[in-house]
Design a protein around this motif. Structure first.
Motif, PDB file in Angstrom:
ATOM      1  N   THR A 146      40.408  69.427  42.798  1.00 52.26           N
ATOM      2  CA  THR A 146      38.966  69.666  42.691  1.00 52.26           C
ATOM      3  C   THR A 146      38.649  71.142  42.893  1.00 52.26           C
ATOM      4  OG1 THR A 146      38.535  67.430  43.522  1.00 52.26           O
ATOM      5  CG2 THR A 146      36.705  68.989  43.574  1.00 52.26           C
ATOM      6  N   ILE A 147      39.283  71.762  43.891  1.00 53.65           N
ATOM      7  CA  ILE A 147      39.063  73.187  44.132  1.00 53.65           C
ATOM      8  C   ILE A 147      39.631  74.024  42.986  1.00 53.65           C
ATOM      9  CG2 ILE A 147      39.636  75.112  45.659  1.00 53.65           C
ATOM     10  CD1 ILE A 147      39.521  73.140  47.989  1.00 53.65           C
ATOM     11  N   SER A 148      40.769  73.612  42.456  1.00 53.25           N
ATOM     12  CA  SER A 148      41.332  74.315  41.297  1.00 53.25           C
ATOM     13  C   SER A 148      40.375  74.267  40.113  1.00 53.25           C
ATOM     14  CB  SER A 148      42.680  73.690  40.914  1.00 53.25           C
ATOM     15  OG  SER A 148      43.616  73.807  41.953  1.00 53.25           O
ATOM     16  N   ALA A 149      39.765  73.107  39.904  1.00 49.35           N
ATOM     17  CA  ALA A 149      38.792  72.960  38.819  1.00 49.35           C
ATOM     18  C   ALA A 149      37.573  73.850  39.050  1.00 49.35           C
ATOM     19  CB  ALA A 149      38.372  71.500  38.693  1.00 49.35           C
ATOM     20  N   LEU A 150      37.167  73.996  40.312  1.00 45.72           N
ATOM     21  CA  LEU A 150      36.059  74.889  40.637  1.00 45.72           C
ATOM     22  C   LEU A 150      36.391  76.320  40.229  1.00 45.72           C
ATOM     23  CD1 LEU A 150      33.386  75.640  42.034  1.00 45.72           C
ATOM     24  CD2 LEU A 150      34.660  75.730  44.204  1.00 45.72           C
ATOM     25  N   VAL A 151      37.617  76.750  40.502  1.00 46.10           N
ATOM     26  CA  VAL A 151      38.035  78.100  40.124  1.00 46.10           C
ATOM     27  C   VAL A 151      38.007  78.268  38.602  1.00 46.10           C
ATOM     28  CG1 VAL A 151      39.923  79.765  40.186  1.00 46.10           C
ATOM     29  CG2 VAL A 151      39.442  78.359  42.196  1.00 46.10           C
ATOM     30  N   VAL A 152      38.465  77.244  37.872  1.00 48.72           N
ATOM     31  CA  VAL A 152      38.395  77.292  36.407  1.00 48.72           C
ATOM     32  C   VAL A 152      36.942  77.397  35.952  1.00 48.72           C
ATOM     33  CG1 VAL A 152      38.812  76.027  34.270  1.00 48.72           C
ATOM     34  CG2 VAL A 152      40.535  76.004  36.070  1.00 48.72           C
ATOM     35  N   GLY A 153      36.068  76.577  36.547  1.00 52.35           N
ATOM     36  CA  GLY A 153      34.656  76.598  36.175  1.00 52.35           C
ATOM     37  C   GLY A 153      34.020  77.957  36.390  1.00 52.35           C
ATOM     38  N   VAL A 154      34.375  78.600  37.489  1.00 59.49           N
ATOM     39  CA  VAL A 154      33.844  79.938  37.761  1.00 59.49           C
ATOM     40  C   VAL A 154      34.386  80.939  36.754  1.00 59.49           C
ATOM     41  CG1 VAL A 154      33.822  81.848  39.411  1.00 59.49           C
ATOM     42  CG2 VAL A 154      33.470  79.504  40.220  1.00 59.49           C
ATOM     43  N   GLY A 155      35.694  80.869  36.491  1.00 63.86           N
ATOM     44  CA  GLY A 155      36.306  81.827  35.574  1.00 63.86           C
ATOM     45  C   GLY A 155      35.721  81.792  34.171  1.00 63.86           C
ATOM     46  N   ILE A 156      35.589  80.595  33.625  1.00 71.26           N
ATOM     47  CA  ILE A 156      35.038  80.504  32.260  1.00 71.26           C
ATOM     48  C   ILE A 156      33.522  80.668  32.271  1.00 71.26           C
ATOM     49  CG2 ILE A 156      36.937  79.111  31.383  1.00 71.26           C
ATOM     50  CD1 ILE A 156      35.254  76.631  31.718  1.00 71.26           C
ATOM     51  N   GLY A 157      32.873  80.307  33.387  1.00 74.32           N
ATOM     52  CA  GLY A 157      31.415  80.414  33.460  1.00 74.32           C
ATOM     53  C   GLY A 157      30.910  81.840  33.521  1.00 74.32           C
ATOM     54  N   VAL A 158      31.684  82.738  34.144  1.00 73.26           N
ATOM     55  CA  VAL A 158      31.261  84.137  34.227  1.00 73.26           C
ATOM     56  C   VAL A 158      31.683  84.924  32.997  1.00 73.26           C
ATOM     57  CG1 VAL A 158      31.329  84.119  36.752  1.00 73.26           C
ATOM     58  CG2 VAL A 158      33.356  84.865  35.473  1.00 73.26           C
ATOM     59  N   SER A 159      32.442  84.318  32.109  1.00 67.06           N
ATOM     60  CA  SER A 159      32.909  84.993  30.896  1.00 67.06           C
ATOM     61  C   SER A 159      31.890  84.848  29.772  1.00 67.06           C
ATOM     62  CB  SER A 159      34.261  84.415  30.447  1.00 67.06           C
ATOM     63  OG  SER A 159      35.259  84.657  31.416  1.00 67.06           O
ATOM     64  N   SER A 160      31.463  85.973  29.230  1.00 70.98           N
ATOM     65  CA  SER A 160      30.492  85.936  28.132  1.00 70.98           C
ATOM     66  C   SER A 160      31.116  85.365  26.861  1.00 70.98           C
ATOM     67  CB  SER A 160      29.960  87.348  27.857  1.00 70.98           C
ATOM     68  OG  SER A 160      31.017  88.235  27.520  1.00 70.98           O
ATOM     69  N   ALA A 161      32.455  85.356  26.790  1.00 68.44           N
ATOM     70  CA  ALA A 161      33.133  84.813  25.610  1.00 68.44           C
ATOM     71  C   ALA A 161      33.005  83.302  25.526  1.00 68.44           C
ATOM     72  CB  ALA A 161      34.615  85.199  25.646  1.00 68.44           C
ATOM     73  N   PHE A 162      32.691  82.654  26.636  1.00 66.68           N
ATOM     74  CA  PHE A 162      32.586  81.194  26.643  1.00 66.68           C
ATOM     75  C   PHE A 162      31.141  80.789  26.392  1.00 66.68           C
ATOM     76  CE2 PHE A 162      32.725  76.959  28.814  1.00 66.68           C
ATOM     77  CZ  PHE A 162      33.692  76.399  28.002  1.00 66.68           C
ATOM     78  N   ALA A 163      30.966  79.642  25.749  1.00 62.85           N
ATOM     79  CA  ALA A 163      29.633  79.228  25.291  1.00 62.85           C
ATOM     80  C   ALA A 163      28.715  78.771  26.415  1.00 62.85           C
ATOM     81  CB  ALA A 163      29.765  78.112  24.250  1.00 62.85           C
ATOM     82  N   TYR A 164      29.261  78.360  27.546  1.00 61.90           N
ATOM     83  CA  TYR A 164      28.458  77.813  28.626  1.00 61.90           C
ATOM     84  C   TYR A 164      28.516  78.703  29.859  1.00 61.90           C
ATOM     85  CZ  TYR A 164      28.747  73.635  25.723  1.00 61.90           C
ATOM     86  OH  TYR A 164      28.693  72.753  24.674  1.00 61.90           O
ATOM     87  N   GLU A 165      27.461  78.639  30.667  1.00 61.14           N
ATOM     88  CA  GLU A 165      27.391  79.436  31.882  1.00 61.14           C
ATOM     89  C   GLU A 165      27.764  78.593  33.100  1.00 61.14           C
ATOM     90  OE1 GLU A 165      23.502  81.157  31.964  1.00 61.14           O
ATOM     91  OE2 GLU A 165      23.904  82.491  30.261  1.00 61.14           O
TER      92      GLU A 165
END
Length: 218
Positions: A146-165
C-alpha cells in the motif's frame, strides 16, 4: 505497479534513479556479510517465485497496474539487504527482457518495489513479530504494498507528462493496492508460516544470537 516510460517527468525519474541507486549500492555492500549464511541458497528461489507471481497483473484506472509484489516477503525471509538485491534482479529482468515497466522508469520501479516494499515490510514485521508472527507477516505484506503504491501515485501525479494529477493518482493507486494488499498479506503470512514449519532454521531472527531490532543500518 510497473510504471511505463512516458508517465514520469525527467526530473522525477532522475530522483527515483538517485534514490534506488543509493539504496541498492548500500545493499550490495552490506549484503556481503549475509552471503555465507543459510539464507544465501534462498536468494534465487525467492527471486524466481516472486518473478513468476509478478507476471500476473491487471490494469487499474487512473494509475498503472496491480499485481502481487512480494517485496515484503523477500525482506522478511532474506533480510533487508538480500531482499533488496533479490527484488532488484526481479524488477530489472522484467523490464529488460519482458518489457514490464519502462527503462527510463526503471529507477522508479526499483525504488517502489525493491526498496520501499522490501524495507517497509521488513521493518513492520520486525516491529510486530513479538506479538504474533503470522499476523506480523500479514500486516507487513499488506501495508508495504500500500505504501509502495502511494509512492507510485505521488511520482506519476506530480509529473506533467501523466494525464492525471495527485487528486486522482493517489486514491486510485492506494485504494486499489490496499485491496490487493489483503491478498498479498494473506499469501505472505501463509508462505511464511509454511517456511517456519518446514525449515525454521532459514527464517531470519531464528539464528542463535540474532536480535529482533527493526532498525535497518543504511
Amino acid at each position: 505497479m510497473h510504471i511505463p516510460d512516458g508517465f514520469l517527468d525527467p526530473w522525477v525519474a532522475g530522483l527515483f534513479w538517485l534514490g534506488s541507486g543509493t539504496v541498492i549500492g548500500i545493499a550490495l555492500k552490506r549484503a556481503r556479510g549475509d552471503l555465507g549464511d543459510e539464507r544465501t541458497p534462498l536468494l534465487g528461489v525467492v527471486a524466481a517465485g516472486i518473478f513468476a507471481a509478478q507476471m500476473l497483473n491487471w490494469p487499474i484506472p487512473g494509475g498503472t497496474s496491480a499485481h502481487f509484489v512480494g517485496g515484503a516477503f523477500a525482506g522478511i525471509l532474506l533480510g533487508p539487504y538480500l531482499g533488496v538485491l533479490a527484488m532488484t534482479a526481479v524488477v530489472t529482468i522484467q523490464a529488460l527482457v519482458f518489457g514490464d515497466g519502462g527503462i527510463i522508469a526503471l529507477g522508479a520501479n526499483l525504488f517502489t518495489m525493491a526498496v520501499v516494499d522490501v524495507l517497509v515490510g521488513y521493518v513492520l514485521f520486525r516491529m510486530l513479530r513479538g506479538i504474533h508472527e503470522n499476523g506480523a507477516a500479514f500486516i507487513a505484506g499488506w501495508l508495504a504494498i500500500t505504501i509502495s503504491a502511494l509512492v507510485v501515485g505521488v511520482g506519476i501525479g506530480v509529473s506533467s507528462a501523466f494525464a492525471y494529477e495527485l487528486s486522482v493518482t493517489i486514491p486510485i493507486m492506494v485504494v486499489g493496492h490496499a485491496l490487493l494488499g489483503l491478498i498479498e498479506g494473506t499469501i505472505t503470512a501463509a508462505v511464511y508460516g509454511y517456511v517456519t514449519s518446514a525449515r525454521p532454521d532459514l527464517v531470519l531472527g531464528r539464528f542463535e544470537g540474532e536480535t529482533l531490532s527493526p532498525e535497518v543500518d543504511l
